[in-house]
Design an enzyme around this catalytic site. Sequence first.
Site, PDB file in Angstrom:
ATOM      1  CG  ASP A 104     -12.946  -4.787  -3.555  1.00 51.90           C
ATOM      2  OD1 ASP A 104     -11.981  -5.539  -3.813  1.00 51.90           O
ATOM      3  OD2 ASP A 104     -12.822  -3.561  -3.365  1.00 51.90           O
ATOM      4  CG  ASP A 157      -1.978  -1.015   1.202  1.00 47.60           C
ATOM      5  OD1 ASP A 157      -2.099  -1.692   0.164  1.00 47.60           O
ATOM      6  OD2 ASP A 157      -2.719  -1.155   2.199  1.00 47.60           O
TER       7      ASP A 157
END
Lengths: 203, 255
Positions: free
Chosen positions: B132, B13
């Site tokens: 997702d 990230d």
Amino acid sequence: MIGIVNYNIGNLASVINAFTKLGINAQIQSDPEKIGQYDKLLLPGVGAFGDAMEHLKSNGMDKAILEFANSGKPLLGICLGMQLLFECSEEFGSHKGLGLIDGTVVKFDEAKFDHPLKVPHMGWNEMFVQRDTPIFDELPKDFYLYFVHSYHVVCDDKYAIGKTHYGYEFVSAVQFENIYGIQPHPEKSHDNGLKILTNFAKL
Amino acid sequence: MDYFAKRIIPCLDVDNGRVVKGINFVGLRDAGDPVEVASRYNEEGADEITFLDIGASHEGRGTIVDIVKQVAREVFIPLTVGGGIRELNDIYALLNVGCDKVSINSAAIKRPAFIEEGAKRFGSQCMVVAIDAKRVGESKWHIFTHGGRNDTGIDAVNWAKEAYDRGAGELLVTSMDADGTKAGFDNELNAAISMAVGIPLIASGGAGTMEHIRDAFAIGHADAALAASIFHFKEIEINDLKEYLRKENIPVRSK
């Protein structure tokens, strides 16, 4: 100095990055008239066979590559660049290639796979070396490289310096005199790939 | 004999040019430096590296491009970037500096034709569609947005098929139920999607142990497994994981 053929079909950042990292002089070249000045020539490539040939022909780059190959200096085709060395491809209709090596380019025949696999063949797979060749110097008999392709070469075993198994065995690296071709991407294949580029520079 | 390797993908990230979420590597001078962290994973045997741009504000686009540019000079394995990719120009800018694939999520849901446009211009091989998914019933999952809070009502398996038909080259499937639990991947979800499409599936969300990753391949029909914290915090080392998978007869890349 290695010349990298630029014919507007994809970015060459990774190839030039790899040579820079290795401390090897290489230059991107899009002018066919300047191809002859290099000691070695690299033909990269991603995308479609027909489009690529059209781009090469549009400014005479195809002739410049043929001339270079005939001069006896080392030429390496990578991925689509390897496939372009052959006579023709069945990709989206039949297309003529550079014809430097006898053979054709065909789509993976899923009907012949020994177990179900997805096409494109995308990921790390093993290169099984078929015979001694300077381009695989100091590499083991089999080693992993990174592949991304849906088509592969079909040619006489005498040109095959490397084979790979994906559903069935196919020719993944070739050599005919001073002309070399490799289906996977050495510039994305970690140490093994960088070794191949180093070996090419040493030819 | 199958040598084609299942892939292990650490996910970093990044925000504003830095790797966020602590990286617990011994001997790193700067655990927030994307080049240093990516190089370390590369040496440890990662098969690819994915960067998730969590800031992803439009002003911040330049930063992720710059990160990839620097990493691609040092790390010679496939690189993927996700987060905030909305236009063809975003993709072009990344590929141009040595990125290999982009992962698109909400932009594809908002405008599915974006997948086709990207595949046509840059090739399917660089278009990863991120999905997702959250379980809404027996063997039924929906696509959720906003970190799993917003139910779009779209069936996950159908959306996966559509993404495949529109030219996606890979699917990155994250189970919003399993994500963060370290209790294992949602193998039923992954298998349902993997069997429905003709492209590779990257399983994400839920990795806690080496057995979980084995099961993602053996039961979930995944082609690759992506994880963040278990690698960052050295709960699992990639070398050890590959050794284990090899013993479990799962083909992985050796050096």
